[in-house]
Write a protein that holds these residues in place. Structure first.
Motif, short mmCIF file in Angstrom:
data_model
loop_
_atom_site.label_atom_id
_atom_site.label_comp_id
_atom_site.label_asym_id
_atom_site.label_seq_id
_atom_site.Cartn_x
_atom_site.Cartn_y
_atom_site.Cartn_z
N UNK A 1 0.92 -1.21 -0.01
CA UNK A 1 0.08 0.16 0.06
C UNK A 1 0.92 1.24 -0.06
N UNK A 2 0.64 2.08 -0.97
CA UNK A 2 1.76 3.30 -0.93
C UNK A 2 0.40 4.34 -0.79
N UNK A 3 0.84 5.08 0.29
CA UNK A 3 -0.10 6.29 0.78
C UNK A 3 0.63 7.56 0.67
N UNK A 4 0.15 8.67 0.20
CA UNK A 4 0.88 9.94 0.12
C UNK A 4 -0.15 10.85 0.95
N UNK A 5 0.83 11.68 1.61
CA UNK A 5 0.18 12.77 2.65
C UNK A 5 -0.07 14.13 1.74
N UNK A 6 0.67 14.42 0.55
CA UNK A 6 0.26 15.56 -0.18
C UNK A 6 0.11 15.55 -1.28
N UNK A 7 1.14 14.61 -2.07
CA UNK A 7 0.82 14.48 -3.57
C UNK A 7 -0.38 14.05 -4.14
N UNK A 8 -0.87 14.30 -5.28
CA UNK A 8 -2.32 13.97 -5.76
C UNK A 8 -2.15 13.55 -7.03
N UNK A 9 -0.94 13.25 -7.53
CA UNK A 9 -0.70 12.52 -8.79
C UNK A 9 -1.03 13.17 -10.14
N UNK A 336 -2.19 -6.70 10.48
CA UNK A 336 -1.03 -5.80 9.81
C UNK A 336 -1.62 -4.71 8.97
N UNK A 337 -2.67 -4.91 8.16
CA UNK A 337 -3.30 -3.96 7.39
C UNK A 337 -3.75 -2.61 8.33
N UNK A 338 -4.39 -2.90 9.09
CA UNK A 338 -4.91 -1.77 10.22
C UNK A 338 -3.84 -1.11 10.94
N UNK A 339 -2.96 -1.91 11.16
CA UNK A 339 -1.79 -1.21 12.05
C UNK A 339 -1.00 -0.28 11.16
N UNK A 340 -0.78 -0.65 9.94
CA UNK A 340 0.19 0.26 9.32
C UNK A 340 -0.73 1.46 8.73
N UNK A 341 -1.99 1.08 8.42
CA UNK A 341 -2.92 2.40 8.08
C UNK A 341 -2.86 3.29 9.49
N UNK A 342 -3.16 2.69 10.61
CA UNK A 342 -3.15 3.58 11.96
C UNK A 342 -1.71 4.40 12.12
N UNK A 343 -0.64 3.61 11.75
CA UNK A 343 0.69 4.37 11.93
C UNK A 343 0.83 5.29 11.17
N UNK A 344 0.47 5.06 9.96
CA UNK A 344 0.67 6.10 8.89
C UNK A 344 -0.30 7.40 9.24
N UNK A 345 -1.29 7.26 9.68
CA UNK A 345 -2.29 8.44 10.10
C UNK A 345 -1.80 9.27 11.32
N UNK A 346 -1.31 8.22 12.30
CA UNK A 346 -0.75 8.90 13.63
C UNK A 346 0.59 9.70 13.23
N UNK A 347 1.30 8.96 12.45
CA UNK A 347 2.65 9.65 12.08
C UNK A 347 2.63 10.91 11.45
N UNK A 348 1.53 11.15 10.50
CA UNK A 348 1.36 12.34 9.92
C UNK A 348 0.68 13.55 10.99
N UNK A 349 -0.20 13.05 11.75
CA UNK A 349 -0.72 13.99 12.73
C UNK A 349 0.29 14.35 13.72
N UNK A 350 1.17 13.54 13.95
CA UNK A 350 2.47 13.66 14.97
C UNK A 350 3.26 14.85 14.37
#
Length: 368
Positions: A1-9, A336-350
């Motif tokens: 899963x490739x998530x991006x916090x700013x880029x929109x392609x 695993x999927x929910x963990x990396x998604x939650x970490x992704x969101x929490x990391x960006x919030x941090x």
């Protein structure tokens, strides 16, 4: 899963809705009415430049030119009614409006051209990312796997962090790494290392021999003649793991990489090796005997978390590092999927929504 916090392609330029297009037209009509009402004493014609300027914020160059033409036409009408087009005052107003309108149209054309070029570059970057960082399979043998990658540079879409897995006859090999630097040199090193890993891991060499091969691939690339000024300084921190299907263990070689986290019965333990190796590419040519494989328990129900330093070195507004181990301990998330998604969101919030370094996470669960 490739998530991006700013880029929109790659995006098509936005040309506005009918309601937005009506706004500058309404302004032209309003200014004309008010200018006719106030008469020669107060001249509002110069305000017509607002119409093409506003249109440039959302419209195409053609639309901006059309609105600009309407504004110039309105100015001609006002000049004819309020004293004559050939008067010095009205000639100056018409000339100024025409000049500014041409400038706005030219600026909008250049901006849209830049957007198209940027869109093509983003599309190419997406293709490169999908090719290099192939989506990890959700299930490999007795393991469930999930991964997330976030590039710090939105336009680059990817940087120097990497991960990969390879299926072997008796288990799975995992690689996570962080290439020194950013941009094209980092992507080149990422391509080289991932290609070497996929080519060698499937032949199932001993783990130490595999790591020596990866090191020598990076090393000989950095010492080869090159026009790149930083080519000789390249290196990669990496962790290479072997997870056998039948044995409840992890075999690990760490090359200067942050230690993986093992979640066992709710307790998080860093898998710190006794004698970490140098980063890949540092030193000289290596042999398998130069590496020590260390073994850690990995039982059914245990969760393994691999990550790069872009995660743990991310700071909040007060300069506090992201508490990865504390988050994983407190959440007790097993999927695993929910963990990396939650970490992704929490990391960006941090980090306040923007990372200063690339970040990658891979979660591996041994199923019961």
């Amino acid at each position: 899963m490739h998530l991006r916090h700013r880029s929109r392609g790659a995006e098509r330029p936005w040309h506005g809705s009918p309601a937005l297009i009506a706004a500058p037209l309404a302004l032209i009509a309003l200014i004309v009415v008010l200018d006719l009402w106030t008469g020669k004493s107060i001249q509002l014609g110069p305000l017509l430049v607002v119409a093409p300027a506003i249109t440039a914020t959302f419209g195409s160059p053609r639309l901006v030119a059309l609105v600009a033409a309407l504004a110039v036409g309105a100015q001609l009408v006002l000049s004819a009614v309020l004293g004559g087009v050939t008067t010095a005052n009205h000639e100056a107003q018409i000339g100024a409006l025409l000049t500014i309108s041409l400038f706005v149209v030219g600026f909008r054309y250049a901006h849209e051209r830049h957007e198209r070029q940027l869109g093509r570059a983003r599309l190419v970057a997406d293709v490169i990312q999908r090719y290099l960082l192939r989506p990890l399979p959700q299930r490999v043998g007795p393991l469930r796997v999930a991964a997330v990658y976030v590039a710090a540079e939105a336009e680059a879409r990817m940087g120097g962090d990497l991960y990969a897995t390879a299926r072997t006859p008796d288990g799975n090999r995992f690689l996570i790494g962080d290439v020194r630097g950013k941009g094209l040199p980092a992507i080149g090193s990422t391509t080289l290392l991932l290609g070497a890993f996929h080519a060698a891991a499937h032949r199932n060499p001993p783990l130490a021999r595999l790591v020596a091969h990866l090191h020598n691939t990076v090393y000989w690339d950095t010492v080869a003649p090159s026009d790149e000024p930083d080519n000789e300084e390249g290196f990669v921190t990496a962790a290479v793991l072997d997870v056998p299907d039948e044995e409840p263990v992890i075999r690990l070689i760490s090359c200067g990489h942050p230690p993986p986290l093992l979640v066992h019965r709710g307790r998080v333990t860093p898998l710190t090796v006794r004698d970490p190796a140098l980063p890949l590419g540092v030193g000289s040519d290596m042999e398998a005997d130069d590496y020590e494989v260390e073994t850690f328990p990995f039982e059914a129900g245990d969760l393994l978390l691999l990550y790069t330093d872009g995660v743990t070195e991310s700071r909040d507004a007060r300069g506090v590092f992201y508490p990865l181990a504390e988050r994983v301990t407190a959440w007790r998330e097993r999927d695993p999927q929910r963990l990396v998604q939650r970490l992704h969101d929490d990391l960006l919030h941090h980090a306040g929504g923007t990372l200063t370094d690339d970040a990658a996470l891979v979660a591996v669960l041994r199923c019961r």
